[in-house]
Design a protein around this motif. Structure first.
Motif, PDB file in Angstrom:
ATOM      1  N   UNK A  47      39.182  29.273  50.278  1.00 36.53           N
ATOM      2  CA  UNK A  47      40.381  29.953  50.779  1.00 36.53           C
ATOM      3  C   UNK A  47      40.632  31.230  49.981  1.00 36.53           C
ATOM      4  N   UNK A  48      41.468  32.081  50.529  1.00 37.73           N
ATOM      5  CA  UNK A  48      41.632  33.438  50.002  1.00 37.73           C
ATOM      6  C   UNK A  48      42.210  33.452  48.594  1.00 37.73           C
ATOM      7  N   UNK A  49      43.235  32.657  48.329  1.00 38.73           N
ATOM      8  CA  UNK A  49      43.898  32.689  47.030  1.00 38.73           C
ATOM      9  C   UNK A  49      42.961  32.247  45.913  1.00 38.73           C
ATOM     10  N   UNK A  50      42.274  31.123  46.119  1.00 31.28           N
ATOM     11  CA  UNK A  50      41.365  30.618  45.095  1.00 31.28           C
ATOM     12  C   UNK A  50      40.171  31.547  44.896  1.00 31.28           C
ATOM     13  N   UNK A  51      39.603  32.067  46.011  1.00 29.68           N
ATOM     14  CA  UNK A  51      38.455  32.962  45.899  1.00 29.68           C
ATOM     15  C   UNK A  51      38.827  34.255  45.196  1.00 29.68           C
ATOM     16  N   UNK A  52      39.983  34.822  45.551  1.00 23.04           N
ATOM     17  CA  UNK A  52      40.433  36.048  44.893  1.00 23.04           C
ATOM     18  C   UNK A  52      40.663  35.852  43.408  1.00 23.04           C
ATOM     19  N   UNK A  53      41.263  34.727  43.035  1.00 21.29           N
ATOM     20  CA  UNK A  53      41.486  34.444  41.609  1.00 21.29           C
ATOM     21  C   UNK A  53      40.167  34.303  40.863  1.00 21.29           C
ATOM     22  N   UNK A  54      39.201  33.647  41.500  1.00 22.91           N
ATOM     23  CA  UNK A  54      37.897  33.444  40.863  1.00 22.91           C
ATOM     24  C   UNK A  54      37.179  34.769  40.649  1.00 22.91           C
ATOM     25  N   UNK A  55      37.170  35.616  41.666  1.00 19.03           N
ATOM     26  CA  UNK A  55      36.477  36.899  41.557  1.00 19.03           C
ATOM     27  C   UNK A  55      37.112  37.765  40.475  1.00 19.03           C
ATOM     28  N   UNK A  56      38.437  37.848  40.476  1.00 13.26           N
ATOM     29  CA  UNK A  56      39.111  38.659  39.467  1.00 13.26           C
ATOM     30  C   UNK A  56      38.868  38.125  38.062  1.00 13.26           C
ATOM     31  N   UNK A  57      38.823  36.798  37.906  1.00 10.26           N
ATOM     32  CA  UNK A  57      38.552  36.207  36.588  1.00 10.26           C
ATOM     33  C   UNK A  57      37.170  36.616  36.087  1.00 10.26           C
TER      34      UNK A  57
END
Length: 458
Positions: free
Chosen positions: A388-398
């Protein structure tokens, strides 16, 4: 490896290994991994003065073994949580108590599994020991994921694994660099970028596989491309195979061709008596294997308790299952390893700290996550790599924040503060996600579509 460790291994081979200690010399002739050294920072030298007074040889050997297993760690105070959790299950105590006790009990078990794999490596050599450490290094996350899969709690699997990656990259690395920078305020902190570059490259490959799921689904839904009836599952399984192949290549790179990049040089310290104790095997190979199997079985029992009571804890505490899975489970489950990374940052040994945080994140991203998809495929469960978008975005930014933080091979406290604050921001975001996987199912049955991020669509 420092000469102290090598000579200790030789003494062990001469005294305790009936075959001459070849396995012991091999295991430590090439150095210890960052995971081993991080966990060893939480161990303490056992006082065998009382046990040595026991006259019966067999009883003395058993008591010595038990003392090394249960009292050889600074986390021994948490061991009572294990029988209390089992008692809470059979006596039907509150499910919230069962969840909390099980979570606490997993903390010393994770450290003891690392200790046992290191003991086995003395006899099997560095390659087998490294493979065993690669398999058991994140045994808690893997076992929790398998039990959650068995119960059909796919969102718990995804959230807990993403949370472990975020915790290692932002919380562990950030707090280590921050506290290490404060403790060494007037010293230059540097580290070898080669290991960090390898791990961040693999993490970006894993992030690409997750991005492809989002991009592919958008392309199909918008009519840009045509696809089969279930493109997400097929693409997820193909990407999982690619990730596993990359992880196998990473193990070959780490354990064979470029082993020197991942070995942690242990400095000699005449004032630290535990340094010698950490380089000597204290239990035999059959005993270590038996304890490893037993510890793994206990981890499985506690993991089943955690998975079965996570919704009850969510309802009782008033926080979402997503927050518990992404924030609480990784923090408590890996507390021993995380504490070790911070301790070595205090000692200005950042290579060990990076080996722990980046190595664990890489193992989860490139091994545990795709393995969960493959196991779900075998079990007939439709699990994909779509976070999902929220988890994927957090992972990429991390991953990007970590890569930029480590790009020049030096560190100071501000470089640790930034990822630490990023983790707090992500944690606050998931704290306000109010929907749990159980509520999602109920809402879908009621005719309401709810995403895993808690956004309700009529």
């Amino acid at each position: 490896m420092a000469s102290t460790g090598y000579e200790a291994a030789r003494r062990l081979g001469a005294g305790n290994n009936p075959k001459g200690g070849a396995g012991s010399r091999t295991a430590h002739g090439h150095g210890r991994t960052a995971h081993n050294m991080s966990s060893s920072s939480l161990r303490k030298k056992s006082d065998l003065s009382l046990v040595s007074k026991v006259r019966c040889g067999l009883l003395r050997a058993v008591l010595t073994n038990l003392q090394e297993i249960f009292l050889g760690t600074k986390l021994f105070i948490l061991f009572p949580a294990i029988p209390l959790a089992i008692a809470a299950n059979y006596l039907h105590f509150g499910r919230v108590w069962l969840f909390a006790l099980s979570l606490l009990g997993l903390t010393p078990l994770a450290e003891r599994v690392s200790f046992l794999t290191e003991q086995i490596a003395y006899y099997t050599g560095p390659t087998v020991g490294g493979l065993l450490n690669a398999t058991c290094g994140n045994a808690t996350e893997l076992i929790i994921a398998l039990f959650a899969l068995h119960r059909g709690k796919i969102e718990v699997v995804k959230c807990s694994l993403v949370g472990s990656i975020l915790s290692n990259l932002l919380l562990v690395l950030g707090s280590s660099l921050f506290l290490g920078g404060i403790a060494n305020l007037h010293k230059e902190q540097s580290f070898d970028r080669k290991q960090a570059d390898v791990n961040t490259g693999l993490l970006l490959l894993g992030a690409l596989c997750h991005i492809l799921l989002l991009a592919f689904e958008h392309a199909v839904s918008s009519g840009e491309h045509a696809a089969d009836a279930s493109p997400r599952l097929g693409l997820s399984r193909a990407c999982s195979i690619v990730m596993l192949l990359a992880y196998v290549a990473y193990l070959f790179f780490q354990l064979k061709t470029h082993r020197q990049l991942f070995e942690s040089e242990e400095e000699e310290d005449d004032d630290n008596d535990d340094a010698v104790a950490q380089d000597e095997a204290v239990i035999g190979l059959p005993t270590a294997l038996a304890w490893l199997l037993g510890m793994t079985a206990v981890i499985a029992i506690l993991s089943e308790y955690v998975v079965g009571t996570i919704e009850a804890a969510s309802d009782s505490w008033g926080i979402s299952v997503s927050f518990i899975s992404i924030i609480l489970l990784p923090i408590v489950g890996n507390a021993a390893e995380h504490a070790g990374a911070i301790i070595f940052a205090f000692k200005n040994k950042l290579d060990i700290t990076l080996g722990v945080s980046l190595g664990s994140a890489t193992q989860i991203s490139m091994f545990v996550v795709p393995l969960s998809v493959i196991v779900a495929w075998i079990m007939g469960i439709k699990m994909d790599l779509d976070l999902e978008l929220l988890e994927t975005g957090s992972l990429i930014m991390a991953i990007l924040i970590t890569a930029f933080t480590l790009q020049d091979g030096t560190s100071h406290y501000l470089k640790g503060l930034v990822p630490l604050l990023c983790y707090l921001a992500i944690g606050a975001c998931f704290f306000f996600v109010s929907k749990s996987p159980a509520n999602q199912i109920n809402d879908v049955n009621a005719g309401v579509l709810t995403t895993s991020t808690g956004v309700t669509v009529a």
